[in-house]
Design a protein around this motif. Structure first.
Motif, short mmCIF file in Angstrom:
data_model
loop_
_atom_site.label_atom_id
_atom_site.label_comp_id
_atom_site.label_asym_id
_atom_site.label_seq_id
_atom_site.Cartn_x
_atom_site.Cartn_y
_atom_site.Cartn_z
N ALA A 295 -90.13 -12.87 62.46
CA ALA A 295 -91.43 -12.20 62.38
C ALA A 295 -92.05 -12.34 61.00
CB ALA A 295 -91.27 -10.72 62.74
N ALA A 296 -91.18 -12.47 59.97
CA ALA A 296 -91.67 -12.65 58.60
C ALA A 296 -91.99 -14.10 58.30
CB ALA A 296 -90.63 -12.13 57.61
N GLY A 297 -91.71 -15.00 59.25
CA GLY A 297 -92.04 -16.42 59.07
C GLY A 297 -91.05 -17.19 58.22
N LYS A 298 -89.82 -16.68 58.09
CA LYS A 298 -88.82 -17.33 57.24
C LYS A 298 -87.83 -18.12 58.10
CE LYS A 298 -90.47 -16.03 53.37
NZ LYS A 298 -91.00 -17.06 52.42
N LYS A 299 -88.24 -19.34 58.43
CA LYS A 299 -87.44 -20.18 59.31
C LYS A 299 -86.05 -20.48 58.74
CE LYS A 299 -89.61 -23.71 61.01
NZ LYS A 299 -90.17 -25.08 61.22
N GLU A 300 -85.98 -20.78 57.43
CA GLU A 300 -84.69 -21.14 56.84
C GLU A 300 -83.70 -19.97 56.91
OE1 GLU A 300 -87.33 -19.44 53.63
OE2 GLU A 300 -87.53 -20.86 55.30
N GLU A 301 -84.21 -18.74 56.81
CA GLU A 301 -83.34 -17.57 56.90
C GLU A 301 -82.83 -17.37 58.33
OE1 GLU A 301 -82.24 -15.95 54.33
OE2 GLU A 301 -83.48 -17.13 52.97
N VAL A 302 -83.67 -17.67 59.29
CA VAL A 302 -83.25 -17.58 60.70
C VAL A 302 -82.11 -18.55 60.96
CG1 VAL A 302 -83.93 -17.95 63.11
CG2 VAL A 302 -85.50 -16.80 61.52
N TYR A 303 -82.27 -19.81 60.50
CA TYR A 303 -81.22 -20.81 60.71
C TYR A 303 -79.95 -20.45 59.93
CZ TYR A 303 -84.16 -24.07 63.32
OH TYR A 303 -84.93 -24.66 64.30
N ARG A 304 -80.10 -19.89 58.75
CA ARG A 304 -78.92 -19.49 57.97
C ARG A 304 -78.11 -18.42 58.72
NH1 ARG A 304 -77.89 -15.27 54.80
NH2 ARG A 304 -80.06 -14.57 54.81
N LEU A 305 -78.80 -17.41 59.23
CA LEU A 305 -78.09 -16.37 59.97
C LEU A 305 -77.53 -16.90 61.29
CD1 LEU A 305 -80.12 -13.05 59.54
CD2 LEU A 305 -77.94 -13.67 58.54
N TRP A 306 -78.25 -17.82 61.91
CA TRP A 306 -77.76 -18.42 63.15
C TRP A 306 -76.45 -19.16 62.91
CZ3 TRP A 306 -77.33 -18.01 67.97
CH2 TRP A 306 -77.07 -19.09 68.82
N GLY A 307 -76.35 -19.82 61.77
CA GLY A 307 -75.11 -20.50 61.43
C GLY A 307 -73.97 -19.51 61.25
N LEU A 308 -74.24 -18.39 60.61
CA LEU A 308 -73.22 -17.35 60.44
C LEU A 308 -72.85 -16.73 61.79
CD1 LEU A 308 -74.63 -15.53 57.27
CD2 LEU A 308 -72.68 -17.11 57.37
N TYR A 309 -73.84 -16.54 62.62
CA TYR A 309 -73.62 -15.93 63.92
C TYR A 309 -72.70 -16.79 64.79
CZ TYR A 309 -74.77 -13.52 68.30
OH TYR A 309 -74.70 -12.82 69.49
N LYS A 310 -72.92 -18.10 64.76
CA LYS A 310 -72.11 -18.99 65.60
C LYS A 310 -70.65 -19.03 65.17
CE LYS A 310 -74.68 -22.74 65.39
NZ LYS A 310 -75.13 -24.13 65.71
N ASP A 311 -70.38 -18.61 63.94
CA ASP A 311 -68.99 -18.59 63.46
C ASP A 311 -68.23 -17.35 63.92
OD1 ASP A 311 -69.18 -21.01 62.17
OD2 ASP A 311 -69.76 -20.13 60.24
N LEU A 312 -68.94 -16.38 64.50
CA LEU A 312 -68.28 -15.17 64.99
C LEU A 312 -67.48 -15.48 66.23
CD1 LEU A 312 -71.21 -12.57 64.67
CD2 LEU A 312 -69.36 -13.00 63.05
N ASP A 313 -66.44 -14.70 66.46
CA ASP A 313 -65.62 -14.90 67.65
C ASP A 313 -66.41 -14.53 68.90
OD1 ASP A 313 -63.46 -15.67 66.14
OD2 ASP A 313 -62.65 -13.64 65.97
N GLY A 314 -66.20 -15.29 69.96
CA GLY A 314 -66.84 -14.98 71.22
C GLY A 314 -68.19 -15.65 71.38
N PHE A 315 -68.70 -15.57 72.60
CA PHE A 315 -69.98 -16.20 72.93
C PHE A 315 -70.94 -15.11 73.41
CE2 PHE A 315 -73.22 -18.56 74.80
CZ PHE A 315 -73.35 -18.24 76.13
N TYR A 316 -72.11 -15.07 72.83
CA TYR A 316 -73.04 -14.01 73.14
C TYR A 316 -74.41 -14.59 73.51
CZ TYR A 316 -69.45 -11.52 70.51
OH TYR A 316 -68.27 -11.03 70.05
N ASN A 317 -74.85 -14.35 74.72
CA ASN A 317 -76.19 -14.77 75.12
C ASN A 317 -77.26 -14.03 74.35
OD1 ASN A 317 -75.75 -16.81 77.05
ND2 ASN A 317 -75.22 -15.31 78.60
N THR A 318 -76.96 -12.78 73.93
CA THR A 318 -77.95 -12.02 73.18
C THR A 318 -78.31 -12.71 71.87
OG1 THR A 318 -76.10 -10.68 72.35
CG2 THR A 318 -77.43 -9.74 74.14
N GLY A 319 -77.37 -13.45 71.29
CA GLY A 319 -77.65 -14.19 70.08
C GLY A 319 -78.65 -15.31 70.33
N TYR A 320 -78.48 -16.02 71.45
CA TYR A 320 -79.43 -17.08 71.81
C TYR A 320 -80.82 -16.49 72.04
CZ TYR A 320 -75.93 -20.73 72.18
OH TYR A 320 -74.96 -21.65 71.89
N ILE A 321 -80.88 -15.32 72.68
CA ILE A 321 -82.18 -14.67 72.90
C ILE A 321 -82.84 -14.36 71.56
CG2 ILE A 321 -83.27 -12.55 73.74
CD1 ILE A 321 -81.16 -12.58 76.02
#
Length: 492
Positions: A295-321
């Motif tokens: 919402a703040a328009g910070k694409k690089e921050e979204v991708y950075r957190l997405w990278g961290l999120y994918k390293d978490l254990d388990g698979f979550y559809n809510t993350g993809y949403i």
């Protein structure tokens, strides 16, 4: 279901055990108490008995008839577990059993929980009847709070306000919880003037907030765009050394700044929020923060957190949403399609919210060919065809000014609809208005037949003359005007 009157409320006696019932049941069954198998507990047995239509009391009676003991504290834990997993009927049965056997550790808190369970299982009417059986001298903060929560959960605003006013008059507003309940209720019902009034009242009362209250109030300030009020509250809380702020606090503050257009202040709050995320909260926190960075328009921050999120254990559809929503806000269609491809290729757990989110995103941008491709994938690859899919496309074509295609997609939505379906009101009204404007009575009649065949309305009742006079209005009226959804709103 029969609900019993409130029994004696006495001070708890530590470690009280239900011996009377145990003694008689042991005499009947001819058994004597035996050492407990540590892996066979009453709570485990009840947890396994998950059929909501079956009585849970047979499990409890069976446990006692085997000569086992039951502590009142254990029953409290079982009720808490059942409520956590939304097994409200079973929790109420245990509460009934405690009342029937006159367990003398029933506290005011137990009765408040009982009232909440009756509301959830039997409805507000039954809860009101139970509340009326409680002697006036027994009514207290907990019982009024339970009744207030019951009304608020069902969004019965006028009754919630009545209870809240009674609590004021009786001096039961000594804490923040009732204010939090009403703040959330006013937000959910769109009564933003009342939100502002209640916030001022909380300030005037100088109530010392806990972290839950802080987060509720920050969210309320965000909703009414009161940045000054939010900043004053935040400064006061940061100066209070006894109050431990959490990641949610700063995330809500960031959201308020984003809505106010103060991007730099929002980013400062988001950085503070990230620093407070602990290991247990990372999954949910990253999902929320990705959305706010988007919402703040910070694409690089979204991708950075997405990278961290994918390293978490388990698979979550809510993350993809969360990540897809964030990227759609920034018009990163290429990134969305890449992540969508990862979801398709790497996981078998289907979640229709994800393709629906993509369809809605494409429709908002007028990319109808892309939206149709996703709909085709749902039907061809996953063999899933839902009314909501076609309604989204119909709304997209309506916004694009292609009403012929909007009508066709809406017809398809009707064809696959199920009993009880409530149509998207913008789609419904725009399609029938369009056909009426073209004087296409035959198409209106075809839609009427479809609605009748699917069991939504009666063809014979509505088609009262051969000219179709008023037919458009009759269709809209018959389908109902409740649950109105604004044009373009995403329904995930």
């Amino acid at each position: 279901m029969k609900h019993h009157l409130l029994l004696r409320l006495v001070r708890p006696k530590p470690n009280y055990i239900l011996r009377s019932f145990l003694f008689h049941s042991s005499r009947r069954s001819g058994t004597t108490p035996s050492p407990l198998d540590p892996y066979d507990t009453l709570q485990r047995r009840i947890a396994r008995a998950g059929d909501p239509s079956a009585s849970i009391i047979r499990v409890l009676d069976g446990w006692l008839e085997q000569g086992n003991l039951v502590k009142t504290s254990e029953l409290h834990c079982i009720i808490k577990m059942l409520r956590k997993f939304s097994r409200f009927s079973h929790a109420l049965q245990i509460s009934d059993w405690m009342s029937e056997h006159r367990v003398n550790e029933i506290s005011e808190g137990d009765v408040a929980i009982r009232l909440d369970l009756i509301a959830k299982v039997g409805g507000l009417g039954e809860a009101e009847k139970f509340f009326d059986t409680i002697p006036i001298e027994r009514l207290n903060y907990h019982l009024y709070g339970a009744l207030l929560n019951s009304y608020a959960s069902k969004k019965v605003l006028h009754k919630a306000e009545q209870v809240f006013q009674e609590m004021k008059e009786l001096g039961f507003l000594r804490g923040c919880l009732p204010y939090n309940v009403m703040l959330n209720l006013y937000i959910r019902t769109g009564k933003y003037t009342m939100v502002e009034k209640l916030l001022r009242e909380m300030d005037d009362g100088k109530l010392k907030p806990d972290i839950f209250t802080v987060n509720t109030r920050l969210h309320a300030y965000s909703v009414v765009s009161d940045i000054e009020g939010m900043e004053k509250l935040l400064m006061r809380c940061e100066a209070d050394l006894g109050l431990q702020l959490d990641w949610r606090t700063y995330a809500d503050a960031a959201n308020a700044y984003i809505k106010a257009g103060s991007t730099e202040k929002a980013l400062e709050m988001l950085r503070k929020s990230e620093q407070l995320v602990n290991a247990q909260k990372r999954k949910h926190a990253y999902e929320v923060l990705m959305s706010f960075y988007g919402a703040a328009g910070k694409k690089e921050e979204v991708y950075r957190l997405w990278g961290l999120y994918k390293d978490l254990d388990g698979f979550y559809n809510t993350g993809y949403i969360s990540v897809i929503s964030a990227l759609l806000k920034m018009d990163d269609t290429e990134g969305v399609e890449k992540i969508m491809g990862e979801w398709e290729a790497g996981h078998s757990l289907f979640d229709i919210r994800i393709p629906h989110l993509l369809i809605t995103g494409y429709c908002k941008k007028g990319m109808m060919e892309k939206a149709e491709e996703v709909a085709d994938m749902l039907v061809q690859k996953w063999r899933v065809e839902e009314t909501s899919t076609w309604e989204r496309l119909a709304l997209g074509y309506k916004m694009a000014g292609e009403m012929d295609k909007a009508v066709e997609r809406w017809k398809r939505a009707i064809e696959v609809s199920q009993p009880g379906w409530r149509p998207h009101q913008v789609v419904l009204m725009s399609c029938v208005d369009y056909l009426e404007g073209r004087r296409d009575v035959e198409s209106l009649r075809k839609i009427l037949r479809l609605l009748s065949e699917r069991g939504h309305i009666s063809y014979d009742q509505l088609l009262y003359d051969m000219n179709g006079t008023g037919l458009s209005w009759k269709i809209v009226d018959a389908m109902g005007r409740s649950q109105y959804i604004e044009e373009g709103e995403v329904r995930v």
